[in-house]
Scaffold this active site. Structure first.
Site, PDB file in Angstrom:
ATOM      1  N   SER A  56      41.527  42.432  35.865  1.00  0.00           N
ATOM      2  CA  SER A  56      41.000  41.343  35.040  1.00  0.00           C
ATOM      3  C   SER A  56      41.192  41.655  33.556  1.00  0.00           C
ATOM      4  CB  SER A  56      39.511  41.154  35.311  1.00  0.00           C
ATOM      5  OG  SER A  56      39.279  40.910  36.677  1.00  0.00           O
TER       6      SER A  56
HETATM    7  N1  SAH Z   1      37.905  44.746  40.041  1.00  0.00           N
HETATM    8  C1  SAH Z   1      39.343  44.901  39.986  1.00  0.00           C
HETATM    9  C2  SAH Z   1      40.082  43.578  39.976  1.00  0.00           C
HETATM   10  C3  SAH Z   1      40.509  43.303  41.327  1.00  0.00           C
HETATM   11  S1  SAH Z   1      41.554  41.982  41.727  1.00  0.00           S
HETATM   12  C4  SAH Z   1      39.787  45.775  38.830  1.00  0.00           C
HETATM   13  O1  SAH Z   1      38.934  46.237  38.073  1.00  0.00           O
HETATM   14  O2  SAH Z   1      40.979  46.037  38.739  1.00  0.00           O
HETATM   15  C5  SAH Z   1      40.782  41.556  43.257  1.00  0.00           C
HETATM   16  C6  SAH Z   1      40.899  42.581  44.360  1.00  0.00           C
HETATM   17  O3  SAH Z   1      40.164  42.085  45.472  1.00  0.00           O
HETATM   18  C7  SAH Z   1      42.324  42.821  44.847  1.00  0.00           C
HETATM   19  O4  SAH Z   1      42.633  44.182  44.755  1.00  0.00           O
HETATM   20  C8  SAH Z   1      42.275  42.336  46.299  1.00  0.00           C
HETATM   21  O5  SAH Z   1      43.123  43.081  47.164  1.00  0.00           O
HETATM   22  C9  SAH Z   1      40.812  42.524  46.646  1.00  0.00           C
HETATM   23  N2  SAH Z   1      40.333  41.745  47.787  1.00  0.00           N
HETATM   24  C10 SAH Z   1      40.661  40.465  48.150  1.00  0.00           C
HETATM   25  N3  SAH Z   1      40.026  40.109  49.271  1.00  0.00           N
HETATM   26  C11 SAH Z   1      39.269  41.173  49.661  1.00  0.00           C
HETATM   27  C12 SAH Z   1      38.398  41.425  50.772  1.00  0.00           C
HETATM   28  N4  SAH Z   1      38.181  40.520  51.737  1.00  0.00           N
HETATM   29  N5  SAH Z   1      37.796  42.643  50.845  1.00  0.00           N
HETATM   30  C13 SAH Z   1      38.020  43.585  49.894  1.00  0.00           C
HETATM   31  N6  SAH Z   1      38.832  43.411  48.840  1.00  0.00           N
HETATM   32  C14 SAH Z   1      39.459  42.214  48.713  1.00  0.00           C
END
Ligand code: SAH
Length: 206
Positions: A56
């Site tokens: 993000s």
């Molecule tokens: N908080 C992160 C941003 C992540 S982007 C940071 O600081 O970089 C969103 C993430 O959610 C992705 O890596 C994606 O793979 C994960 N995601 C999506 N669906 C998910 C689920 N059902 N369970 C766990 N993770 C999930």
């Protein structure tokens, strides 16, 4: 340069709380980015981290962290570890962070990057139902767009606890803060946002 980004986030009112400002100053965003994105580490924009996922923008991490009202004694669940950056910011402030990722390679990479944090547990799971093994939590932060806050996520939130999440309502996504009161969850809208969608199931390395 890092200080410049922190100053910018303060000036724009994205960062106001002292302990959160300290965490932003301490944690180096560059460490959580792939080689190709290094040059843009301190720009206020989301960046690709592989597997169609993004880290993000710093202002979004700031806003979500402040909405979570993190306290030292908190146990926080994060859904969507991604790069591990948000988890590291939280771990500077609270006692315990449990963070879940569904993409195996992202899980492995962030686990490695976060290995010096004794108060972070990285879990390779589909986090749609939260993670009751370690619940209930004081706070839950969801960093992918979710259709609704289901009952198991609600149940894993302590009374007085907070959930911060982008809700996916078709064409638009809205960031919400949910506070668990005795009478139920109080919902406050925090404006439109753009997150990658929550997906179902685990994605294993091939
Ligand atoms: N908080 C992160 C941003 C992540 S982007 C940071 O600081 O970089 C969103 C993430 O959610 C992705 O890596 C994606 O793979 C994960 N995601 C999506 N669906 C998910 C689920 N059902 N369970 C766990 N993770 C999930």
């Amino acid at each position: 340069m890092k200080q410049q980004l922190v100053n910018y986030l303060k000036k724009k009112d994205y960062l106001n709380i002292n302990k959160i400002i300290k965490a932003f100053t301490k944690v180096d965003r560059a460490k959580f980015l792939p080689e190709k994105q290094q040059a843009e580490s301190y720009e206020d924009k989301p960046l690709p981290i592989g597997h169609d996922q993004t880290i993000s923008a710093p202002h979004m991490v700031a806003v979500m962290t402040e909405l979570l009202e993190p306290k030292k004694s908190d146990k926080v669940l994060e859904l969507g570890t991604g790069s591990g950056y948000q988890a590291a910011i939280l771990a500077e402030i609270v006692d315990e962070v449990i963070t879940i990722e569904r993409v195996e390679q992202l899980y492995r990479e962030s686990k490695k990057k976060l290995k010096n944090y004794e108060n972070i547990e990285v879990v390779f799971e589909d986090g749609r139902q939260g993670y009751s093994e370690r619940g209930p939590y004081d706070k839950i932060i969801i960093t992918c767009a979710i259709k609704e806050i289901n009952d198991s996520l609600k149940k894993q939130t302590k009374e007085g606890g907070i959930i911060v999440a982008p809700l996916d309502k078709g064409r638009v996504q809205t960031l919400y803060k949910f506070k668990r009161e005795k009478s139920g969850f109080q919902k406050t809208s925090k404006g439109q946002v753009r997150f990658v969608p929550l997906k179902h199931g685990k994605e294993k390395e091939s």
